[in-house]
Motif scaffolding. Structure first.
Motif, PDB file in Angstrom:
ATOM      1  N   HIS A 329       0.820  -1.221   0.000  1.00 34.72           N
ATOM      2  CA  HIS A 329       0.000   0.000   0.000  1.00 34.72           C
ATOM      3  C   HIS A 329       0.849   1.265   0.000  1.00 34.72           C
ATOM      4  O   HIS A 329       0.454   2.289  -0.569  1.00 34.72           O
ATOM      5  CB  HIS A 329      -0.965  -0.010   1.194  1.00 34.72           C
ATOM      6  N   SER A 349      -7.336   4.892   4.427  1.00 33.03           N
ATOM      7  CA  SER A 349      -7.704   3.695   5.165  1.00 33.03           C
ATOM      8  C   SER A 349      -7.945   2.513   4.235  1.00 33.03           C
ATOM      9  O   SER A 349      -7.450   1.399   4.475  1.00 33.03           O
ATOM     10  CB  SER A 349      -8.956   3.957   6.013  1.00 33.03           C
ATOM     11  N   ALA A 350      -8.701   2.744   3.166  1.00 34.98           N
ATOM     12  CA  ALA A 350      -8.980   1.662   2.211  1.00 34.98           C
ATOM     13  C   ALA A 350      -7.691   1.169   1.577  1.00 34.98           C
ATOM     14  O   ALA A 350      -7.502  -0.040   1.367  1.00 34.98           O
ATOM     15  CB  ALA A 350      -9.949   2.147   1.142  1.00 34.98           C
ATOM     16  N   GLU A 352      -4.604   1.297   2.900  1.00 33.32           N
ATOM     17  CA  GLU A 352      -3.807   0.575   3.881  1.00 33.32           C
ATOM     18  C   GLU A 352      -4.371  -0.810   4.174  1.00 33.32           C
ATOM     19  O   GLU A 352      -3.631  -1.733   4.519  1.00 33.32           O
ATOM     20  CB  GLU A 352      -3.710   1.392   5.170  1.00 33.32           C
ATOM     21  N   GLN A 353      -5.692  -0.963   4.012  1.00 34.62           N
ATOM     22  CA  GLN A 353      -6.328  -2.261   4.229  1.00 34.62           C
ATOM     23  C   GLN A 353      -6.333  -3.133   2.979  1.00 34.62           C
ATOM     24  O   GLN A 353      -6.867  -4.241   2.988  1.00 34.62           O
ATOM     25  CB  GLN A 353      -7.773  -2.051   4.710  1.00 34.62           C
ATOM     26  N   ASN A 354      -5.717  -2.637   1.913  1.00 36.00           N
ATOM     27  CA  ASN A 354      -5.660  -3.369   0.641  1.00 36.00           C
ATOM     28  C   ASN A 354      -7.051  -3.760   0.139  1.00 36.00           C
ATOM     29  O   ASN A 354      -7.269  -4.866  -0.381  1.00 36.00           O
ATOM     30  CB  ASN A 354      -4.788  -4.627   0.766  1.00 36.00           C
ATOM     31  N   GLU A 355      -8.000  -2.819   0.299  1.00 35.22           N
ATOM     32  CA  GLU A 355      -9.325  -3.052  -0.244  1.00 35.22           C
ATOM     33  C   GLU A 355      -9.284  -2.950  -1.759  1.00 35.22           C
ATOM     34  O   GLU A 355      -8.328  -2.427  -2.341  1.00 35.22           O
ATOM     35  CB  GLU A 355     -10.317  -2.048   0.354  1.00 35.22           C
TER      36      GLU A 355
END
Length: 400
Positions: A329, A349-350, A352-355
């Motif tokens: 990310h 946030s998305a 960093e969460q690998n969404e």
């Protein structure tokens, strides 16, 4: 078509294969080997990614890997291979679509070894092994260069004299099976964002491709898999004059130069170690070599993506794939920083969460991180070409 399809993706550092149900193309299991492990083993995982078995390899190479795969498959009562599909990096000018293997195809592939020395010989090894020991088994060959056959002459051409261009010295492009899979998933994007899409395949090898209406319009790799983005051990874009200098002034022999550019440059050459992006991300705050390697990697990626956006007439969506593209990310975020001027905004946030969707609301560009699936593309082509619908190269090869 009952039974199973085996796919093979053999490289210099790894071997990846998968078994699919021939009718439904449902994934049964994956079989893979990483030659950097000591000792090397063939790992067998189920469709959910759970490891079910490990088989020691006699040697860390593609021949030993395919032997282990076929030996394991032969012991399974409920598995019967009906066809094998292979990824081959270079198809040259003649092999511009997936084909059923025959003698002519095999000889043409061997001629292309000098254009992909890190990949092509290893790609061919499982093919010849199966020819020798299972000569009646249909084999389908899928080329990474095929997807880029839709490009214009301008996109394919080097500014060289005609006699050299007529010998096939031109831009071909690679990672085609990965891009083909991503192109098949564009309906996941909003309809207004599907026409001009750029895909960044970032892994051990790295490239980017501009998709116009789902077809390859331009890409960053050229005659060989050295051009374009900086990679794990490959240099990427390099002034040809630097190559001449190394030959003339530094005394490099061609074989030494090949080793330097393919195996000792890129992230490895800049930061030392193995050139693993995970290691670089973990050390870049305290190691200046790692920091510079990371920054140059992202700069070169952004520069190439920007160039593709210019010739494409804009960038409605940016899709990251490959292991680095899917999971790193911080790398995605740094590359995307170069495009804030055009209104691209990440959701931190998305990301960093690998969404899957990682852009913020209101971003001018849709940004996604997507897992590619080259094995499924190989299986699809293998199913199509072994159902009797299309045999563009005649009878299959029956002996080595």
């Amino acid at each position: 078509m009952n039974g199973h399809i085996l796919t093979c993706n053999a490289g210099s550092g790894s071997f990846k294969s998968a078994l699919f149900c021939a009718d439904s193309l449902e994934l049964l299991c994956r079989l893979s080997a990483d030659y950097h492990e000591d000792p090397s083993v063939l790992r067998i995982t189920n469709a959910q990614g759970e490891e079910k078995n490990r088989i020691p390899l006699n040697e860390a190479n593609s021949r030993a890997s395919v032997e282990a795969v076929l030996d394991w498959v032969g012991k399974q009562k409920d598995i019967g291979i009906k066809a094998v599909g292979h990824r081959v990096v270079h198809g040259g000018e003649r092999l511009t679509r997936p084909v059923r293997l025959n003698d002519e195809v095999l000889e043409e592939m061997k001629k292309l070894n000098p254009l992909a020395p890190l990949h092509q010989p290893h790609n061919i090894t499982p093919i010849t092994h199966i020819c020798n020991f299972m000569p009646d088994l249909p084999q389908i060959v899928c080329f990474d260069t095929s997807f880029h056959a839709t490009q214009s002459q301008e996109a394919k051409t080097y500014a060289l004299p005609r006699e050299l261009r007529e010998k096939g010295i031109r831009r071909y492009g690679f990672h085609g099976l990965s891009y083909e899979y991503i192109a098949s998933c564009l309906d996941l994007l909003p309809e207004k964002n599907r026409d001009r899409v750029i895909v960044a395949h970032l892994g051990s090898g790295c490239s980017a491709c501009a998709l116009k209406d789902g077809k390859s319009f331009a890409t960053t790799m050229g005659l060989t898999a050295l051009e374009g983005l900086m990679m794990r051990t490959r240099c990427g874009d390099l002034d040809p004059g630097a190559v001449l200098y190394l030959l003339r002034e530094e005394g490099y022999a061609p074989q030494e130069l090949e080793k330097l550019l393919y195996l000792e440059s890129g992230l490895k050459g800049m930061a030392g170690g193995a050139g693993d992006m995970r290691e670089i991300l973990n050390t870049k705050e305290k190691d200046e070599k790692a920091r510079m390697a990371f920054e140059l990697f992202c700069f070169m990626a952004a520069r190439e993506i920007g160039g593709l956006a210019a010739v494409l007439g804009g960038m409605q969506a940016l899709i990251f794939t490959g292991k680095v593209g899917e999971l790193a990310h911080k790398t995605r975020a740094r590359i995307c920083e170069y495009f804030t001027w055009m209104g691209l905004r990440l959701d931190e946030s998305a990301n960093e969460q690998n969404e899957e969707t990682i852009c913020a609301n209101g971003s001018s560009v849709i940004v996604r991180a997507m897992e590619t699936n080259e094995a499924l593309m190989i299986a699809r082509h293998t199913k199509r070409l072994t159902q009797g619908k299309e045999f563009p190269n005649g009878k299959e090869r029956s002996a080595a």
